[in-house]
Every structure is written in structure tokens, then in C-alpha cells.
Design an enzyme around this catalytic site. Structure first.
Site, PDB file in Angstrom:
ATOM      1  N   LYS A  13      41.510  -0.764 -10.748  1.00  0.00           N
ATOM      2  CA  LYS A  13      40.873  -1.509 -11.848  1.00  0.00           C
ATOM      3  C   LYS A  13      39.613  -0.779 -12.342  1.00  0.00           C
ATOM      4  CE  LYS A  13      40.343  -5.288  -9.370  1.00  0.00           C
ATOM      5  NZ  LYS A  13      40.909  -4.853  -8.079  1.00  0.00           N
ATOM      6  N   ARG A  88      39.525 -14.492 -10.386  1.00  0.00           N
ATOM      7  CA  ARG A  88      40.062 -14.181  -9.061  1.00  0.00           C
ATOM      8  C   ARG A  88      40.923 -15.304  -8.511  1.00  0.00           C
ATOM      9  NH1 ARG A  88      37.536  -9.315  -7.843  1.00  0.00           N
ATOM     10  NH2 ARG A  88      37.727  -8.882  -5.636  1.00  0.00           N
ATOM     11  N   ARG A 164      40.438  -8.737   2.499  1.00  0.00           N
ATOM     12  CA  ARG A 164      40.455  -8.735   1.022  1.00  0.00           C
ATOM     13  C   ARG A 164      41.886  -8.851   0.500  1.00  0.00           C
ATOM     14  NH1 ARG A 164      37.152  -3.443   0.140  1.00  0.00           N
ATOM     15  NH2 ARG A 164      37.793  -3.591  -2.037  1.00  0.00           N
TER      16      ARG A 164
END
Ligand code: AP5
Ligand code: MG
Length: 206
Positions: A13, A88, A164
Site C-alpha cells: 500500500k 480498517r 497484524r
């Protein structure tokens, strides 16, 4: 153009955002970078989010949404934005729909087994936010772009990457269907070379 870059940790990203932002003259807004800058400066926000970021979990939604809302109200966003790392989860996505809904969402699709290698070999520049990999730049200490010192992000360890990824799979991956249902999702193969991925994005954006 109001764009979102969606993708797992290490999907590229930040790397692609730098090129997109330059070509299309869009402000690159990375919530991760904003949090990291606040931690570096030890601002009240930085102090609040440091512990949670170090473990690989998400910072509080209300605080993150407020931060993005304020950033999007700045004059440089009047012709659009390029969001990287936000939203998110579904809560953040519906909040963004209320604030200033995106036109298109590019999902960088990457084989999740490659992520650990990408992240543990990453070198980051805290000054220009450049993101590199030792596979391409070797074991150098200075940023190829601005000459500042390269660092390793505190959350770029094998243990934190696992967390994560788990957070991504539970909270962020559902956004793929969320934006598909809105007809805004475009999948781009993130496993190709950096240049090939960018060329594909340009094709998609026209
Ligand atoms: P954030 O900073 O957003 O991190 P992330 O989503 O985990 O993504 P990364 O920055 O690790 O990866 P990237 O996709 O940008 O990949 P890159 O281009 O660098 O978030 C960090 C933390 O902040 C979160 O865990 C959370 O705590 C908090 N946070 C942030 N946003 C939040 C939000 N909205 N709500 C709540 N909390 C939030 O590339 C990675 C590596 O791969 C580099 O080494 C690069 O050189 C290499 N690479 C890139 N592309 C390629 C390619 N095509 N081929 C080979 N190598 C490549
Ligand atoms: Mg990034």
C-alpha cells in the site's frame, strides 16, 4: 478522485501510494504514518496509541475516525484523497461513507505466505516515509530517496506480524465484500513486481 488502497500488512500500500499520489496529485493519507509521527514526537495521541500499535492491534476507532475526518477537511483534499490503511473495519468504512465516501477501492491482492518475508526485510525512512526491501536495496543504512537514516519499524517483527495478519483477516478482509457490494472494488494482483502493480493500477484508474 477519492481512492482507498486496501490490502494486508506488507501488500504494498505505502509503496504504491507514493507513485499514485505523485501521478494523480492526490494527498497520500496513511493513518499508520500519522500515528507513527505522533509516537515519534511523543504527542498526547502518540502516547495513547503506542502500546496498541506495538502489539499489532488496531488503535481505537473513534480516535482514528476523528483524525481522518479532520485530515479530510484540509484544503489539499478538496479534489480528492488517497487513503492508505483506512478504513480498517466495517465501523470505519461506514463512518467514511458519512464523511466523504470513496469513488474506488483498490485491493492489493497478495499471497499471505509472502508477507512475513516482505515485512521482516523492510527498511523505512522516517523522514520521507519511503518503504524499501533489503532484496532490492541491500543492507544499506541510508534512504535511496532522501539520504536520511533507514530504520526498522517496531511492529515489523515476526511475532507482531502474525498478530497484524490475524487482525487483518478478522477485521479488515470483510471490507472486500463491503466495497464489492457497493460496486467500488477493483482487485489488483499485488504479487507482481512494484512496476507491474503500478502499471495495472494506472490501467484501472485510466
Ligand atoms: P500501517 O502503517 O497501515 O501498516 P500495515 O497495514 O500493517 O501495512 P504496512 O505499512 O506494513 O504495509 P504496506 O502495505 O504499506 O506495504 P509496503 O508498501 O510498505 O498500520 C500500522 C499500525 O497502525 C496498525 O497495526 C495499527 O496499530 C495502526 N493503524 C493504522 N491505521 C489504522 C486504522 N485505520 N485504525 C486503527 N489502527 C490503525 O511494502 C512492504 C514491503 O514489501 C516493503 O519492504 C516493500 O519494499 C516491499 N514491496 C512492496 N511491493 C512489493 C512488490 N510488488 N514486490 C516485492 N516487494 C514489494
Ligand atoms: Mg504502509
Amino acid at each position: 478522485m477519492k481512492l482507498i488502497l486496501l490490502g494486508a500488512p506488507g501488500s504494498g500500500k505505502g509503496t504504491q501510494a507514493a507513485y499514485i499520489s505523485e501521478k494523480y496529485d492526490l494527498p497520500h493519507i496513511s493513518t499508520g504514518e500519522i500515528f507513527r509521527e505522533n509516537i515519534k514526537e511523543m504527542t498526547p495521541l502518540g502516547v495513547k496509541v503506542k502500546a496498541v500499535m506495538d502489539t499489532g492491534n488496531l488503535c481505537p476507532d473513534d480516535l482514528t475516525v476523528e483524525l481522518v475526518k479532520e485530515r479530510l477537511s484540509k484544503p489539499d483534499c478538496k479534489n480528492g484523497y488517497l487513503l492508505d490503511g483506512f478504513p480498517r473495519n466495517i465501523y470505519q468504512a461506514s463512518a467514511l461513507d458519512e464523511i466523504d465516501a470513496p469513488d474506488k477501492v483498490i485491493n492489493l491482492d497478495i499471497d499471505l505466505s509472502k508477507i512475513e518475508h516482505r515485512i521482516t526485510g523492510r527498511r523505512s525512512c522516517a523522514k520521507c516515509n519511503g518503504s524499501y526491501h533489503v532484496d532490492f536495496i541491500g543492507n544499506v543504512n541510508t534512504c535511496p530517496n532522501c539520504g536520511s537514516e533507514l530504520t526498522i519499524r517496531k511492529d515489523d517483527t515476526v511475532e507482531v506480524v502474525k498478530e497484524r495478519l490475524a487482525v487483518y483477516e478478522v477485521q479488515t478482509a470483510p471490507l472486500i465484500d463491503y466495497y464489492k457490494a457497493q460496486g467500488k472494488l477493483v482487485n489488483v494482483d499485488g504479487d507482481k513486481s512494484i512496476k507491474e502493480v503500478f502499471d495495472e493500477i494506472v490501467k484501472v484508474l485510466g
